[in-house]
Design a protein around this motif. Structure first.
Motif, short mmCIF file in Angstrom:
data_model
loop_
_atom_site.label_atom_id
_atom_site.label_comp_id
_atom_site.label_asym_id
_atom_site.label_seq_id
_atom_site.Cartn_x
_atom_site.Cartn_y
_atom_site.Cartn_z
N MET A 184 0.83 -1.20 0.00
CA MET A 184 0.00 0.00 0.00
C MET A 184 0.86 1.26 0.00
O MET A 184 0.51 2.27 -0.63
CB MET A 184 -0.93 -0.01 1.22
CG MET A 184 -2.01 -1.07 1.17
SD MET A 184 -3.08 -0.93 -0.29
CE MET A 184 -3.82 0.66 0.02
N ARG A 185 2.00 1.21 0.70
CA ARG A 185 2.90 2.36 0.68
C ARG A 185 3.44 2.61 -0.73
O ARG A 185 3.52 3.76 -1.18
CB ARG A 185 4.06 2.15 1.65
CG ARG A 185 3.68 2.30 3.12
CD ARG A 185 4.92 2.42 3.99
NE ARG A 185 5.74 1.22 3.91
CZ ARG A 185 5.62 0.19 4.75
NH1 ARG A 185 4.70 0.21 5.69
NH2 ARG A 185 6.41 -0.86 4.64
N SER A 186 3.80 1.53 -1.44
CA SER A 186 4.29 1.68 -2.81
C SER A 186 3.20 2.23 -3.72
O SER A 186 3.46 3.07 -4.59
CB SER A 186 4.79 0.33 -3.33
OG SER A 186 5.87 -0.15 -2.56
N LEU A 187 1.99 1.75 -3.53
CA LEU A 187 0.86 2.23 -4.33
C LEU A 187 0.62 3.72 -4.08
O LEU A 187 0.42 4.49 -5.03
CB LEU A 187 -0.39 1.42 -3.99
CG LEU A 187 -1.71 1.88 -4.62
CD1 LEU A 187 -1.64 1.77 -6.13
CD2 LEU A 187 -2.87 1.05 -4.08
N ALA A 188 0.64 4.13 -2.81
CA ALA A 188 0.41 5.53 -2.49
C ALA A 188 1.53 6.42 -3.03
O ALA A 188 1.28 7.51 -3.57
CB ALA A 188 0.29 5.70 -0.97
N ARG A 189 2.78 5.95 -2.91
CA ARG A 189 3.91 6.73 -3.42
C ARG A 189 3.80 6.90 -4.93
O ARG A 189 4.01 8.00 -5.46
CB ARG A 189 5.22 6.03 -3.06
CG ARG A 189 6.45 6.66 -3.70
CD ARG A 189 7.65 5.75 -3.60
NE ARG A 189 8.76 6.22 -4.41
CZ ARG A 189 9.83 5.48 -4.71
NH1 ARG A 189 9.93 4.24 -4.25
NH2 ARG A 189 10.79 5.98 -5.46
N CYS A 190 3.45 5.83 -5.62
CA CYS A 190 3.35 5.88 -7.08
C CYS A 190 2.23 6.82 -7.52
O CYS A 190 2.41 7.64 -8.42
CB CYS A 190 3.12 4.47 -7.63
SG CYS A 190 3.13 4.38 -9.43
N THR A 191 1.07 6.71 -6.88
CA THR A 191 -0.05 7.58 -7.24
C THR A 191 0.29 9.04 -7.00
O THR A 191 -0.03 9.92 -7.82
CB THR A 191 -1.30 7.18 -6.43
OG1 THR A 191 -1.59 5.79 -6.64
CG2 THR A 191 -2.50 8.00 -6.84
N GLY A 192 0.95 9.33 -5.88
CA GLY A 192 1.33 10.71 -5.58
C GLY A 192 2.35 11.26 -6.58
O GLY A 192 2.26 12.43 -6.99
N ALA A 193 3.32 10.43 -6.98
CA ALA A 193 4.34 10.88 -7.94
C ALA A 193 3.71 11.18 -9.29
O ALA A 193 4.05 12.18 -9.94
CB ALA A 193 5.43 9.82 -8.07
N ILE A 194 2.80 10.34 -9.73
CA ILE A 194 2.12 10.57 -11.01
C ILE A 194 1.27 11.84 -10.94
O ILE A 194 1.25 12.64 -11.88
CB ILE A 194 1.26 9.35 -11.38
CG1 ILE A 194 2.17 8.15 -11.69
CG2 ILE A 194 0.37 9.65 -12.58
CD1 ILE A 194 1.41 6.86 -11.94
N ALA A 195 0.58 12.04 -9.83
CA ALA A 195 -0.26 13.23 -9.67
C ALA A 195 0.59 14.50 -9.69
O ALA A 195 0.19 15.52 -10.30
CB ALA A 195 -1.06 13.14 -8.38
N ALA A 196 1.76 14.47 -9.03
CA ALA A 196 2.62 15.65 -9.01
C ALA A 196 3.14 15.98 -10.40
O ALA A 196 3.15 17.16 -10.82
CB ALA A 196 3.79 15.41 -8.05
N LEU A 197 3.55 14.97 -11.15
CA LEU A 197 4.04 15.20 -12.51
C LEU A 197 2.91 15.70 -13.40
O LEU A 197 3.10 16.62 -14.21
CB LEU A 197 4.63 13.91 -13.06
CG LEU A 197 5.15 13.96 -14.51
CD1 LEU A 197 6.23 15.01 -14.66
CD2 LEU A 197 5.66 12.59 -14.93
#
Length: 324
Positions: free
Chosen positions: A1-14
């Motif tokens: 879940m941490r990896s999923l949250a990190r990935c979603t946040g990185a994509i949203a920021a970009l």
């Protein structure tokens, strides 16, 4: 879940940054080369980003190993870039094989999981580059991005090799996309810094001459040689060499070849990332204040934007051959 949250946040920021960036167009070209490299690596092709960047710029970097002659590494690149540019958000599922579908409870899962599961299904039935290259479209189709972001290609080889994935495989896929999104954001920052540095150089230049055209060209084509600049800007080779040296003196380009003939220059951010220049050590420089708003500044900005648009049209309408 941490990896999923990190990935979603990185994509949203970009996704948020690219929608307002003044260098979105050249960034997408570079991101496409980076994402295409990832797809080739997932296919087992032994290549690095610098090789794809150099081939896309029509040059071959000295000292780099040659890619096998049985393979055209850029075969799918042009068509893929055109498809991404023409993507309108509707009908993104139409190009998927009919064997690919989602279970009834798919909407209970996060969009990122659904997108990667579609990539996994596609990779099972199609053994080419296409499934990896379709990842940005699937992320966009499921609402994670407004437009396809080319650097967000790929997945993991386990998508193709395993019928049932372990949690570690999903974590690896999330981490891979996270790194791609974070790297894309870092490169966007560096490209915007280069853009601002170029504007300051133009304002300070007594006679800018062809420098604005070179800067616009370097944003879209970061690897340059005197012959390539002469062909693109209609200059003599000697004049192009002097122009490149002027840009290098202003830290807008870095010479990556230590010789007098067949010289090549690379933008500073990529020169550091590809190992041709050392990163700056110590305390970072103080960020210069914002450029003053004035009529002169507006004229420089408008002229530079026109140069960038003109270079984009030229590069889109011509095919650059590889120069040895």
């Amino acid at each position: 879940m941490r990896s999923l949250a990190r990935c979603t946040g990185a994509i949203a920021a970009l996704n948020a940054r690219i929608s307002v960036s003044p260098v979105a167009t050249p960034w997408r070209a570079r991101a496409a080369w980076s994402g295409y490299t990832t797809a080739l690596q997932l296919q087992g092709v032994e290549t690095d980003e610098i090789d794809i960047f150099s081939l896309a710029c029509g040059l071959r970097v000295p000292g780099r190993p040659l890619i096998g002659t049985h393979l055209d590494p850029l075969e799918e690149l042009g068509g893929w870039q055109q498809a991404l540019a023409a993507h309108d958000g509707a009908g993104w599922r139409d190009n998927l094989p009919t064997a690919i579908g989602e279970p009834a409870d798919a909407r209970e899962h996060p969009p990122l999981v659904r997108a990667l599961d579609l990539v996994r299904q596609h990779a099972q039935v199609d053994k080419t580059l296409i499934p990896w290259l379709r990842t940005p479209v699937m992320l966009c189709g499921l609402g994670l991005t407004v437009t396809p972001l080319p650097c967000l290609t790929g997945g993991v080889k386990a998508f193709r090799l395993k019928r049932t994935l372990a949690d570690t495989d999903w974590t690896a896929a999330f981490n891979s996309l996270s790194r791609a999104a974070e790297a894309g954001l870092e490169r966007l920052d560096a490209l915007e810094q280069l853009y601002r540095l170029g504007l300051r150089s133009l304002l300070d230049a007594y006679r800018p001459g062809a420098l604005p055209r070179l800067l616009a060209l370097s944003l879209s084509q970061p690897l340059l040689s005197p012959q390539a600049v002469a062909d693109a800007l209609g200059l003599s080779v000697a004049g192009a060499s002097k122009l490149l040296e002027r840009a290098a003196a202003d830290e807008l380009l870095v010479e990556i070849t230590q010789r007098k003939t067949w010289r090549q220059f690379l933008t500073p951010d990529l020169a550091v990332q590809f190992g041709y220049a050392q990163p700056k050590r110590g305390r970072p420089r103080v960020t210069p204040p914002a450029l003053p708003v004035s009529r002169d500044m507006a004229e420089v900005l408008d002229a530079f934007d026109r140069e960038m648009a003109d270079i984009d049209r030229k590069l889109a309408s011509t095919r650059i051959d590889i120069k040895t």
